[in-house]
Design an enzyme around this catalytic site. Structure first.
Site, PDB file in Angstrom:
ATOM      1  N   GLU A 185      43.387  42.526  39.899  1.00 49.83           N
ATOM      2  CA  GLU A 185      42.391  42.672  40.966  1.00 49.83           C
ATOM      3  C   GLU A 185      41.699  41.339  41.195  1.00 49.83           C
ATOM      4  OE1 GLU A 185      39.712  45.922  40.138  1.00 49.83           O
ATOM      5  OE2 GLU A 185      41.347  47.317  39.808  1.00 49.83           O
TER       6      GLU A 185
ATOM      7  N   HIS B 134      38.912  49.591  44.286  1.00 51.66           N
ATOM      8  CA  HIS B 134      38.026  49.731  43.120  1.00 51.66           C
ATOM      9  C   HIS B 134      36.580  50.033  43.547  1.00 51.66           C
ATOM     10  CE1 HIS B 134      37.571  48.498  38.618  1.00 51.66           C
ATOM     11  NE2 HIS B 134      36.743  49.468  38.933  1.00 51.66           N
TER      12      HIS B 134
END
Ligand code: MLT
Length: 316
Positions: free
Chosen positions: A260, A278
């Site tokens: 990420e 997220h």
């Protein structure tokens, strides 16, 4: 005056609380590792969310650092062993975003059942694809909850409210706790065999890393739908993609990724994948709570030596 770096975007309450407690907050978000390394020695405390990774190298450069607070629950972006070596206390705020994260998992399950994001995109595009978006009901279906800590327990509770059957796999949950929650504890294989939906609420550690892999998927019901709002590292992403293509997995709702920020991914563009960036814990409610708690906890420790939700408290 002791200085606390707020290294990731946190609600303004964080800065306010630190100031009220008599600390000097410094808000510097989005720093590259080398920028952070250049200034980290100034700080007695650091507050992070998930964007900043506090590596061994950064911790070694943090000459005055006494405490790190994670505004959230996962501490996988903090090198805890390095903190132990440097006698830096690491704390998290484990309850502040529980409900938000659980609600996101439930929303993802609903979205998977009824193809809501795909139907929304299609309708906005002027198509009228009634047949294409036939879904499934949740009532009477079985939800497997893997990991029944704070978040998993809330998901299980909400799912029972939706009249789903809930099976739980959690190797550390006691039978008494399962009774209290009204859930049925089973072994992992049984959960895989019986669940129509499976949601993961585990931390990432050597036991959970890559746990959604070819072997696990082969044990699941054909057409299972998976929800991952835990950590990307628990998935072997290539194995999942293969199962999504073959139909062994009918749908995946995914909030977390091995790497990420995920701006490119093998799941992106797949019709049966619902992806969010997220954001499970990203509600105003949760972010105010975790920001306040992180500030209070770091102030309590730096000013009074009080340890709250310390991950490595016994070693400092
Ligand atoms: C957490 O660990 O608290 C969640 O993943 C949320 C977040 O990283 O912000």
């Amino acid at each position: 005056m002791k200085k606390v770096l707020i290294a990731d975007k946190a609600d303004a309450i964080c800065e306010k609380v630190l100031r009220e407690k008599g600390l000097e907050p410094v808000v510097k978000t989005g720093m590259k590792p080398e920028e952070l390394k250049a200034c980290i020695a100034e700080f007695d405390g650091i507050i992070v969310r998930s964007a900043t990774t506090l590596t061994c190298d950064l911790i070694a450069a943090a000459a005055k650092l006494k405490a790190v607070a994670r505004a959230g629950s996962g501490v996988d972006n903090i090198d805890v062993p390095a903190c132990v070596t440097k006698k830096v206390l690491v704390m998290n705020t484990p309850f502040g975003n529980t409900v938000s994260t659980a609600e996101h998992a439930v929303a993802m399950m609903m979205a998977l059942a009824r193809h809501i994001p795909q139907a929304n995109a299609s309708t906005h595009a002027g198509k009228w694809e009634k047949k294409k978006f036939e879904g499934v009901e949740l009532t009477g279906k079985t939800l497997g909850v893997i990991g029944c800590g704070n978040i998993g327990a809330v998901v299980a509770d909400r799912a029972m409210g939706l009249k789903m059957k809930v099976l739980v796999y959690d190797p550390v949950m006691t039978a008494e706790r399962a009774r209290e929650l009204g859930v049925h504890m089973v072994g992992l294989d049984e959960l895989y065999q019986k669940s129509d939906f499976i949601t993961y609420h585990v931390v990432i550690n050597p036991a959970t890393k890559g746990m959604i892999n070819k072997d696990a998927i082969a044990k699941m019901k054909k057409g299972v739908r998976l929800i991952n709002c835990a950590r990307g590292g628990i998935m072997v992403e290539a194995d999942i993609k293969e199962a999504l293509l073959s139909g062994q997995i009918a749908g995946l709702a995914c909030d977390v990724y091995a790497k990420e920020p995920a701006t490119e991914h093998i799941f992106f563009g797949m019709e049966n994948v619902i992806a969010t960036p997220h954001i499970a814990a990203s509600t105003k409610d949760a972010q105010v709570t975790v920001a306040r708690q992180a500030a209070e906890q770091i102030a309590d420790y730096l000013l009074n030596g009080k340890k709250t939700h310390a991950i490595n408290g016994d070693k400092i």
